[in-house]
Design a protein around this motif. Structure first.
Motif, PDB file in Angstrom:
ATOM      1  N   GLY A   7      45.923  23.484  59.497  1.00 18.99           N
ATOM      2  CA  GLY A   7      46.428  24.387  60.413  1.00 18.99           C
ATOM      3  C   GLY A   7      47.572  25.333  59.880  1.00 18.99           C
ATOM      4  N   MET A   8      47.949  25.046  58.817  1.00 17.82           N
ATOM      5  CA  MET A   8      49.118  26.055  58.394  1.00 17.82           C
ATOM      6  C   MET A   8      48.334  26.943  57.620  1.00 17.82           C
ATOM      7  SD  MET A   8      51.663  23.418  56.529  1.00 17.82           S
ATOM      8  CE  MET A   8      53.001  24.581  55.849  1.00 17.82           C
ATOM      9  N   GLN A   9      47.236  26.582  56.995  1.00 14.31           N
ATOM     10  CA  GLN A   9      46.516  27.781  56.530  1.00 14.31           C
ATOM     11  C   GLN A   9      46.050  28.851  57.366  1.00 14.31           C
ATOM     12  OE1 GLN A   9      45.436  28.915  53.396  1.00 14.31           O
ATOM     13  NE2 GLN A   9      46.939  27.706  52.467  1.00 14.31           N
ATOM     14  N   VAL A  10      45.334  28.325  58.807  1.00 14.69           N
ATOM     15  CA  VAL A  10      44.922  29.225  59.672  1.00 14.69           C
ATOM     16  C   VAL A  10      45.862  30.027  60.476  1.00 14.69           C
ATOM     17  CG1 VAL A  10      44.027  28.782  62.277  1.00 14.69           C
ATOM     18  CG2 VAL A  10      43.146  27.373  60.421  1.00 14.69           C
ATOM     19  N   PHE A  11      47.182  29.387  60.676  1.00 11.37           N
ATOM     20  CA  PHE A  11      48.300  30.363  61.294  1.00 11.37           C
ATOM     21  C   PHE A  11      49.240  31.191  60.273  1.00 11.37           C
ATOM     22  CE2 PHE A  11      47.231  26.995  64.480  1.00 11.37           C
ATOM     23  CZ  PHE A  11      46.986  27.866  65.562  1.00 11.37           C
ATOM     24  N   GLY A  12      48.574  31.125  58.841  1.00  6.32           N
ATOM     25  CA  GLY A  12      49.627  31.697  57.939  1.00  6.32           C
ATOM     26  C   GLY A  12      50.823  31.117  57.588  1.00  6.32           C
ATOM     27  N   LEU A  13      51.206  29.749  57.812  1.00  5.99           N
ATOM     28  CA  LEU A  13      52.384  29.207  57.508  1.00  5.99           C
ATOM     29  C   LEU A  13      52.557  28.660  56.010  1.00  5.99           C
ATOM     30  CD1 LEU A  13      52.933  27.369  60.722  1.00  5.99           C
ATOM     31  CD2 LEU A  13      53.928  29.466  60.087  1.00  5.99           C
ATOM     32  N   GLU A  14      53.544  28.718  55.567  1.00  6.83           N
ATOM     33  CA  GLU A  14      53.857  28.091  54.055  1.00  6.83           C
ATOM     34  C   GLU A  14      54.855  26.850  54.268  1.00  6.83           C
ATOM     35  OE1 GLU A  14      55.451  31.150  51.886  1.00  6.83           O
ATOM     36  OE2 GLU A  14      53.531  32.098  51.640  1.00  6.83           O
ATOM     37  N   LEU A  15      54.709  25.995  53.361  1.00  6.09           N
ATOM     38  CA  LEU A  15      55.670  25.094  53.298  1.00  6.09           C
ATOM     39  C   LEU A  15      57.119  25.497  53.002  1.00  6.09           C
ATOM     40  CD1 LEU A  15      54.090  21.890  51.318  1.00  6.09           C
ATOM     41  CD2 LEU A  15      54.723  21.995  53.875  1.00  6.09           C
ATOM     42  N   ASN A  16      58.092  25.531  53.809  1.00  7.10           N
ATOM     43  CA  ASN A  16      59.326  25.699  53.441  1.00  7.10           C
ATOM     44  C   ASN A  16      60.460  24.655  53.770  1.00  7.10           C
ATOM     45  OD1 ASN A  16      60.103  25.887  56.279  1.00  7.10           O
ATOM     46  ND2 ASN A  16      59.137  27.716  56.446  1.00  7.10           N
ATOM     47  N   VAL A  17      61.812  25.029  53.630  1.00  9.42           N
ATOM     48  CA  VAL A  17      62.538  24.077  53.675  1.00  9.42           C
ATOM     49  C   VAL A  17      62.857  23.649  55.022  1.00  9.42           C
ATOM     50  CG1 VAL A  17      64.232  24.982  51.730  1.00  9.42           C
ATOM     51  CG2 VAL A  17      64.630  25.868  53.739  1.00  9.42           C
ATOM     52  N   ALA A  18      62.319  24.113  56.003  1.00 10.46           N
ATOM     53  CA  ALA A  18      62.741  23.732  57.334  1.00 10.46           C
ATOM     54  C   ALA A  18      61.439  22.915  57.771  1.00 10.46           C
ATOM     55  CB  ALA A  18      62.622  25.030  58.336  1.00 10.46           C
ATOM     56  N   ASN A  19      60.218  23.304  57.556  1.00  7.11           N
ATOM     57  CA  ASN A  19      59.112  22.605  57.717  1.00  7.11           C
ATOM     58  C   ASN A  19      58.360  21.291  56.828  1.00  7.11           C
ATOM     59  OD1 ASN A  19      57.478  23.891  55.921  1.00  7.11           O
ATOM     60  ND2 ASN A  19      56.487  25.154  57.471  1.00  7.11           N
ATOM     61  N   ILE A  20      59.069  21.247  55.627  1.00  3.85           N
ATOM     62  CA  ILE A  20      58.624  20.318  54.735  1.00  3.85           C
ATOM     63  C   ILE A  20      59.021  18.838  55.134  1.00  3.85           C
ATOM     64  CG2 ILE A  20      60.878  20.418  53.236  1.00  3.85           C
ATOM     65  CD1 ILE A  20      57.325  20.157  51.628  1.00  3.85           C
ATOM     66  N   VAL A  21      59.941  18.922  56.095  1.00  2.48           N
ATOM     67  CA  VAL A  21      60.583  17.481  56.356  1.00  2.48           C
ATOM     68  C   VAL A  21      59.395  16.694  57.346  1.00  2.48           C
ATOM     69  CG1 VAL A  21      62.907  18.244  56.655  1.00  2.48           C
ATOM     70  CG2 VAL A  21      61.543  18.328  58.691  1.00  2.48           C
ATOM     71  N   VAL A  22      58.347  17.275  57.750  1.00  2.00           N
ATOM     72  CA  VAL A  22      57.360  16.736  58.379  1.00  2.00           C
ATOM     73  C   VAL A  22      56.486  15.906  57.694  1.00  2.00           C
ATOM     74  CG1 VAL A  22      57.097  18.697  60.210  1.00  2.00           C
ATOM     75  CG2 VAL A  22      55.437  18.805  58.185  1.00  2.00           C
ATOM     76  N   LEU A  23      56.451  15.968  56.145  1.00  2.00           N
ATOM     77  CA  LEU A  23      55.612  15.177  55.410  1.00  2.00           C
ATOM     78  C   LEU A  23      55.985  13.930  55.669  1.00  2.00           C
ATOM     79  CD1 LEU A  23      55.071  17.153  52.096  1.00  2.00           C
ATOM     80  CD2 LEU A  23      53.562  16.893  53.833  1.00  2.00           C
ATOM     81  N   PRO A  24      57.327  13.524  55.492  1.00  2.00           N
ATOM     82  CA  PRO A  24      57.728  11.885  55.617  1.00  2.00           C
ATOM     83  C   PRO A  24      57.497  11.573  57.032  1.00  2.00           C
ATOM     84  CG  PRO A  24      59.535  13.297  54.635  1.00  2.00           C
ATOM     85  CD  PRO A  24      58.452  14.166  54.773  1.00  2.00           C
ATOM     86  N   LEU A  25      57.689  12.484  58.087  1.00  2.00           N
ATOM     87  CA  LEU A  25      57.567  12.037  59.568  1.00  2.00           C
ATOM     88  C   LEU A  25      56.159  11.767  59.608  1.00  2.00           C
ATOM     89  CD1 LEU A  25      59.659  14.981  61.250  1.00  2.00           C
ATOM     90  CD2 LEU A  25      60.216  12.339  61.117  1.00  2.00           C
ATOM     91  N   ILE A  26      55.306  12.453  59.059  1.00  2.00           N
ATOM     92  CA  ILE A  26      53.768  12.198  59.459  1.00  2.00           C
ATOM     93  C   ILE A  26      53.597  10.830  58.629  1.00  2.00           C
ATOM     94  CG2 ILE A  26      51.379  12.932  58.967  1.00  2.00           C
ATOM     95  CD1 ILE A  26      52.346  15.598  59.421  1.00  2.00           C
ATOM     96  N   LEU A  27      54.169  10.655  57.638  1.00  2.00           N
ATOM     97  CA  LEU A  27      53.851   9.579  56.736  1.00  2.00           C
ATOM     98  C   LEU A  27      54.148   8.062  57.607  1.00  2.00           C
ATOM     99  CD1 LEU A  27      53.202   7.539  54.235  1.00  2.00           C
ATOM    100  CD2 LEU A  27      55.481   8.216  53.716  1.00  2.00           C
ATOM    101  N   GLY A  28      55.483   8.240  58.310  1.00  2.00           N
ATOM    102  CA  GLY A  28      55.888   7.203  59.015  1.00  2.00           C
ATOM    103  C   GLY A  28      54.990   6.994  60.290  1.00  2.00           C
ATOM    104  N   ILE A  29      54.809   7.925  61.053  1.00  2.00           N
ATOM    105  CA  ILE A  29      53.878   8.036  62.257  1.00  2.00           C
ATOM    106  C   ILE A  29      52.854   7.644  62.202  1.00  2.00           C
ATOM    107  CG2 ILE A  29      53.175   9.578  64.312  1.00  2.00           C
ATOM    108  CD1 ILE A  29      55.980  11.152  63.990  1.00  2.00           C
ATOM    109  N   GLY A  30      52.004   8.291  61.184  1.00  2.00           N
ATOM    110  CA  GLY A  30      50.595   7.948  60.830  1.00  2.00           C
ATOM    111  C   GLY A  30      50.128   6.464  60.421  1.00  2.00           C
ATOM    112  N   VAL A  31      51.102   5.850  59.530  1.00  2.00           N
ATOM    113  CA  VAL A  31      51.039   4.537  59.212  1.00  2.00           C
ATOM    114  C   VAL A  31      51.425   3.740  60.255  1.00  2.00           C
ATOM    115  CG1 VAL A  31      52.177   2.767  57.769  1.00  2.00           C
ATOM    116  CG2 VAL A  31      51.535   5.176  56.729  1.00  2.00           C
ATOM    117  N   ASP A  32      52.522   3.822  61.139  1.00  5.22           N
ATOM    118  CA  ASP A  32      53.113   3.106  62.192  1.00  5.22           C
ATOM    119  C   ASP A  32      51.722   2.829  63.126  1.00  5.22           C
ATOM    120  OD1 ASP A  32      55.010   1.796  63.974  1.00  5.22           O
ATOM    121  OD2 ASP A  32      54.552   3.577  65.160  1.00  5.22           O
ATOM    122  N   THR A  33      51.143   4.008  63.608  1.00  2.04           N
ATOM    123  CA  THR A  33      50.053   3.675  64.547  1.00  2.04           C
ATOM    124  C   THR A  33      48.647   2.946  63.976  1.00  2.04           C
ATOM    125  OG1 THR A  33      49.086   5.926  63.969  1.00  2.04           O
ATOM    126  CG2 THR A  33      50.395   5.912  65.723  1.00  2.04           C
TER     127      THR A  33
END
Length: 188
Positions: free
Chosen positions: A107-133
């Motif tokens: 999705g980031m590639q499709v929308f031309g987004l890069e990892l930056n200091v604001a959106n990098i926080v989603v990596l651990p969030l997705i880790l927790g949410i994905g494993v939790d479910t």
């Protein structure tokens, strides 16, 4: 320099002058910032300023979060292995997580987004949410196997699966709401 500029741009020993360079591209994007820094360094190797600080700081934060996500992933695997007493089940629980990360990066590639200091926080969030479910589903499968020797997929999906699906959907809608934010960091 003229007296009205000297106090701001000339060094106290009057041997050097500060040069302010304004980038044409958005320095908040990593690739743009890297190009700008490299071009300026060719002319002024001792470059300093906001763009330099932002670029170097962003690199440190992103690499730190990437390392943190890797370490957290390894710890999650160990915890899951300990919980389920099965490496196969532990790795199965990580499948939604891997899919989530893949979808995020595509999705980031499709929308031309890069990892930056604001959106990098989603990596651990997705880790927790994905494993939790997936842990909830796996525990329900295990419970069904204990009760009936074989887990019924329809029972698991209609019971725990439905609850997990709605919990995941509410989280997805919450994050999707950020895409309409006026703040570029939140949007990314």
């Amino acid at each position: 320099p003229p007296n009205h500029l000297a106090h701001r741009y000339q060094s106290k020993d009057q041997e050097s002058v500060a040069l302010v360079v304004t980038p044409q591209e958005d320095i908040w994007q990593g690739a743009s910032a890297a190009r700008f820094i490299e071009e300026v360094k060719l002319k002024a190797p001792q470059i300093a300023g906001f763009a330099t600080m932002l670029y170097e700081h962003s690199k440190m934060v992103i690499s730190g979060f990437q390392l943190g996500a890797l370490i957290a992933s390894l710890l999650v695997i160990v915890l899951l292995w300990f919980d389920f007493r099965s490496l196969r089940d532990a790795l199965t629980c990580l499948l939604p997580l891997m899919m989530g990360w893949c979808w995020m990066f595509v999705g980031m590639q499709v929308f031309g987004l890069e990892l930056n200091v604001a959106n990098i926080v989603v990596l651990p969030l997705i880790l927790g949410i994905g494993v939790d479910t997936s842990v909830h589903i796996m525990h329900r499968v295990r419970e069904e196997e204990r009760l009936h020797t074989q887990a019924s997929l329809s029972v698991v999906i209609l019971g725990t699966g439905r609850a997990v699906l709605f919990a995941a959907l509410t989280t997805m809608v919450g994050f999707a709401g950020l895409t309409v934010a006026d703040n570029g960091a939140m949007k990314s």
